[in-house]
Design an enzyme around this catalytic site. Structure first.
Site, short mmCIF file in Angstrom:
data_model
loop_
_atom_site.label_atom_id
_atom_site.label_comp_id
_atom_site.label_asym_id
_atom_site.label_seq_id
_atom_site.Cartn_x
_atom_site.Cartn_y
_atom_site.Cartn_z
N ASP A 39 80.77 76.42 43.47
CA ASP A 39 79.54 77.16 43.75
C ASP A 39 78.65 76.43 44.74
O ASP A 39 78.00 77.03 45.59
CB ASP A 39 78.77 77.31 42.41
CG ASP A 39 77.91 78.55 42.38
OD1 ASP A 39 78.07 79.41 43.27
OD2 ASP A 39 77.06 78.66 41.47
N GLY A 84 61.62 73.33 43.74
CA GLY A 84 62.05 73.96 44.98
C GLY A 84 61.21 73.48 46.13
O GLY A 84 60.64 72.39 46.08
N THR A 130 57.48 77.67 48.69
CA THR A 130 57.62 78.50 47.48
C THR A 130 56.69 77.97 46.39
O THR A 130 56.07 78.75 45.67
CB THR A 130 59.09 78.52 46.99
OG1 THR A 130 59.93 78.83 48.08
CG2 THR A 130 59.29 79.53 45.89
N GLY A 131 56.57 76.65 46.30
CA GLY A 131 55.66 76.05 45.31
C GLY A 131 54.24 76.54 45.51
O GLY A 131 53.52 76.85 44.55
N SER A 132 53.85 76.65 46.77
CA SER A 132 52.50 77.12 47.09
C SER A 132 52.33 78.58 46.63
O SER A 132 51.30 78.94 46.05
CB SER A 132 52.29 76.97 48.59
OG SER A 132 51.09 77.52 48.96
N LYS A 133 53.37 79.40 46.87
CA LYS A 133 53.29 80.81 46.42
C LYS A 133 53.18 80.89 44.91
O LYS A 133 52.47 81.73 44.35
CB LYS A 133 54.55 81.57 46.86
CG LYS A 133 54.55 81.97 48.31
CD LYS A 133 55.78 82.82 48.59
CE LYS A 133 56.02 82.90 50.09
NZ LYS A 133 57.37 83.25 50.44
N GLU A 174 57.92 70.58 41.08
CA GLU A 174 58.73 69.48 41.66
C GLU A 174 59.16 69.96 43.03
O GLU A 174 60.00 70.86 43.14
CB GLU A 174 59.97 69.22 40.79
CG GLU A 174 59.69 68.77 39.38
CD GLU A 174 59.19 67.34 39.30
OE1 GLU A 174 59.26 66.62 40.32
OE2 GLU A 174 58.73 66.95 38.23
N CYS A 233 66.19 66.14 46.93
CA CYS A 233 64.74 66.11 47.17
C CYS A 233 64.24 64.69 47.41
O CYS A 233 63.35 64.46 48.21
CB CYS A 233 64.00 66.74 46.00
SG CYS A 233 64.48 66.02 44.44
P1 NAD Z 1 63.34 77.39 47.41
O1 NAD Z 1 61.90 77.10 47.28
O2 NAD Z 1 63.79 78.24 48.55
O3 NAD Z 1 63.88 78.14 46.10
C1 NAD Z 1 63.77 77.58 44.82
C2 NAD Z 1 63.80 78.68 43.79
O4 NAD Z 1 62.64 79.50 43.96
C3 NAD Z 1 64.99 79.62 43.91
O5 NAD Z 1 65.44 79.97 42.62
C4 NAD Z 1 64.40 80.83 44.62
O6 NAD Z 1 65.08 82.02 44.36
C5 NAD Z 1 63.00 80.86 44.02
N1 NAD Z 1 62.00 81.57 44.83
C6 NAD Z 1 62.00 81.79 46.17
N2 NAD Z 1 60.89 82.50 46.53
C7 NAD Z 1 60.19 82.72 45.40
C8 NAD Z 1 58.95 83.37 45.11
N3 NAD Z 1 58.22 83.93 46.06
N4 NAD Z 1 58.51 83.38 43.84
C9 NAD Z 1 59.23 82.78 42.86
N5 NAD Z 1 60.41 82.18 43.06
C10 NAD Z 1 60.89 82.14 44.31
O7 NAD Z 1 64.10 76.00 47.40
P2 NAD Z 1 65.66 75.73 47.53
O8 NAD Z 1 66.05 75.95 48.96
O9 NAD Z 1 66.40 76.46 46.47
O10 NAD Z 1 65.74 74.17 47.17
C11 NAD Z 1 65.48 73.19 48.07
C12 NAD Z 1 64.08 72.61 47.86
O11 NAD Z 1 63.93 72.16 46.53
C13 NAD Z 1 63.84 71.39 48.72
O12 NAD Z 1 62.57 71.45 49.31
C14 NAD Z 1 63.92 70.24 47.73
O13 NAD Z 1 63.23 69.09 48.13
C15 NAD Z 1 63.37 70.86 46.50
N6 NAD Z 1 63.79 70.12 45.29
C16 NAD Z 1 62.90 69.31 44.65
C17 NAD Z 1 63.28 68.57 43.53
C18 NAD Z 1 62.31 67.64 42.82
O14 NAD Z 1 62.63 67.17 41.74
N7 NAD Z 1 61.13 67.37 43.37
C19 NAD Z 1 64.59 68.67 43.06
C20 NAD Z 1 65.48 69.51 43.72
C21 NAD Z 1 65.08 70.24 44.84
#
Ligand code: NAD
Length: 494
Positions: free
Chosen positions: A94, A233, A237-240, A255, A289
């Site tokens: 996957d 993530g 997205t965190g900001s949203k 995170e 990350c």
């Molecule tokens: P992403 O923000 O694109 O997506 C993360 C999750 O959020 C997914 O499940 C996605 O479907 C969901 N999502 C997207 N838009 C959304 C919305 N509007 N509302 C709610 N959920 C939504 O991130 P990604 O590409 O999957 O992962 C990579 C990122 O994650 C990198 O920036 C990485 O640094 C970060 N990350 C951080 C840690 C940590 O522990 N700090 C660990 C792993 C990954």
């Protein structure tokens, strides 16, 4: 174990999706379809949250003792360990990561459930704390209680492990959960659902809805039945999610991303430094990350170290994660592959030197592979030095003094992790104290422990996961105060 594709896991059973829309799960090594998964919608989220809400408000789970919940967590851990080979292969298929790394993830996933089983047991007898009061006549205590229904949203880089980091402490605390896995890697989440069914987790305690972030993720963040949002993530997205949570003041933990520095002093053991730098940026194809993607190298060592890194990077075996000896597999999907290639291009067009890599390895014509890439000579204010690439791309810059190195390391909007390499312990401690990051590694990079706090400063996030901090994410503190005196309180009765 047999996976159930195209359904959600709601209220203890596989649930038919509301819509008949599906999305493809793709193997990044072969670019072939693995299966079709349900593109959930807000009705599916509504069903899942209502099930979790009802299990929390009326079900046995939050009222059980910690020891009783621990029995379920340990059974889940056991099932995961029993299926180590199957789950590791699933993660390789996957996500693309090499099989040995996938087995670390799955072993750590089981260990995470076992660890939080232990903390659930410790909650019994420790969830109440007497509070000494200066006011006579009153007795007060602080009581820890589960926060309620938790919505967990996770990324694709460590699919099953990231689920465990949220689901295990939430269940240990007595919360009920709705999990939204990444649409890029949902398969081990579906396996987790089957395990929950197999261990007989009570109905509604754990629910999974697959689908896109813009549909399922957003619906989860906005749902009024959710008390707590736990997100891992990207920063945008965190900001949203913060904005969605602000509407009805949901508790959140975030995170997020990073651009972590590794500071290498001339008095370090060079060969050990080379090994940690390589691991720190190239494991999991750099999709980490906390990956130490900025190497700051003491000037007297700079040329020699850059040469050694380039030599070693060229030796890394790239290929299908299932093949023996492979250290790097494909990136997770076409989007990530294209993003990383254009980040490298942008770095070079802004003036960086491409030391090695930067392209698809010539022996692989299918799959989202990119060779380990090293860039040097970029400006400190350049895009490539400052922004998260989330791929196998190391940026290297020289420094002259310790003060300069710390200032460069801290000159970032991120603050997730940092590393320092030196044989001078005092210097290491001093630099560690001056770094503005949630995790600092001395003479190593990346080791992660379920017992130790994990999370970032600045735009790398809010709150901490793992250890007791991870459990506290899912606990509320209630003050209970008793008036324990025969004397009238004295407002009007004297
Ligand atoms: P992403 O923000 O694109 O997506 C993360 C999750 O959020 C997914 O499940 C996605 O479907 C969901 N999502 C997207 N838009 C959304 C919305 N509007 N509302 C709610 N959920 C939504 O991130 P990604 O590409 O999957 O992962 C990579 C990122 O994650 C990198 O920036 C990485 O640094 C970060 N990350 C951080 C840690 C940590 O522990 N700090 C660990 C792993 C990954």
């Amino acid at each position: 174990m047999k996976l159930t594709y195209g359904k959600h896991y709601i209220n203890g059973k596989w649930a038919e999706p509301d819509s008949k829309n599906f999305f493809d799960s793709i193997d990044p090594a072969s670019e072939q379809l693995i299966g079709k998964l349900s593109a959930g919608n807000e009705n599916d989220i509504d069903d899942a949250v209502n099930a979790a809400r009802s299990a929390f408000d009326h079900g046995p789970w939050p009222k059980m003792s910690g020891a009783e919940r621990a029995v379920y967590l340990r059974k889940i851990a056991q099932k995961i360990n029993d299926q180590l080979g199957f789950l590791s292969r699933l993660e390789v298929q996957d996500n693309g990561k090499p099989y040995p790394e996938a087995t670390w993830d799955i072993e750590d996933t089981a260990a995470c459930f076992n660890f939080y089983a232990g903390l659930a047991e410790e909650l019994d007898g420790n969830s109440e704390q007497e509070i000494p009061l200066s006011e006579p006549g009153f007795k007060s205590k602080a009581v820890k209680e589960p926060i309620g229904v938790a919505g967990a949203i996770i990324p694709w880089n460590f699919p099953m492990l990231m689920a465990a980091w949220k689901v295990a402490p939430a269940l240990a605390a007595g919360c009920t959960v709705v999990l939204k896995p990444s649409e890029v890697t949902s398969l081990t989440a579906l396996a987790m659902a089957q395990i929950a069914i197999d261990v007989g987790l009570p109905e509604g305690v754990f629910n999974i809805v697959t689908g896109l972030g813009s549909d399922v993720g957003q619906a989860l963040t906005k749902h009024p039945g959710i008390d707590k949002l736990a997100f891992t993530g990207s920063v945008p997205t965190g900001s949203k999610i913060m904005q969605a949570a602000a509407r009805d003041i949901k508790n959140i933990s975030l995170e997020l991303g990073g651009k972590s520095p590794i500071i290498v002093f001339e008095d370090c053991d060079i060969e050990k430094a080379v090994e940690w730098i390589m691991f720190g940026i190239f494991w999991n194809q750099g999709q980490v990350c906390s990956g130490t993607s900025r190497a700051l190298v003491h000037k007297p060592l700079y040329k020699k170290l850059l040469d050694r890194l380039s030599e070693e990077a060229k030796k890394i075996i790239i290929g299908n994660g299932n093949d023996d000896g492979v250290l790097m597999g494909p990136l997770v999907n076409a989007t990530q592959y294209n993003k990383v290639l254009s980040a490298i291009e942008r770095g070079v067009s802004d003036g960086a030197t491409l030391v090695c890599g930067g392209h698809r390895p010539t022996h692989l014509d299918k799959g989202y592979y990119i060779s380990p890439t090293i860039l040097s000579d970029m400006q400190e204010d350049s895009w490539v030095w400052n922004e998260e690439i989330f791929g196998p791309v190391l940026c290297v810059k020289p420094f002259e003094t310790e003060e300069e190195a710390v200032a460069m390391a801290n000159n970032s909007r991120f603050g997730l992790a940092a590393a320092v390499m030196s044989s001078d312990d005092e210097r290491c401690d001093r630099v560690a104290a001056n770094l503005r990051a949630g995790i600092v590694w001395i003479n190593c990079s990346q080791p992660t422990f379920v017992e130790a706090p994990w999370g970032g400063y600045k735009q790398s996030g809010i709150g901490r996961e793992l250890g007791e901090w991870g459990l506290n994410n899912y606990l509320e503190t209630k003050q209970v105060t008793r008036y324990d005196s025969d004397k009238p309180w004295g407002w009007y009765l004297k």
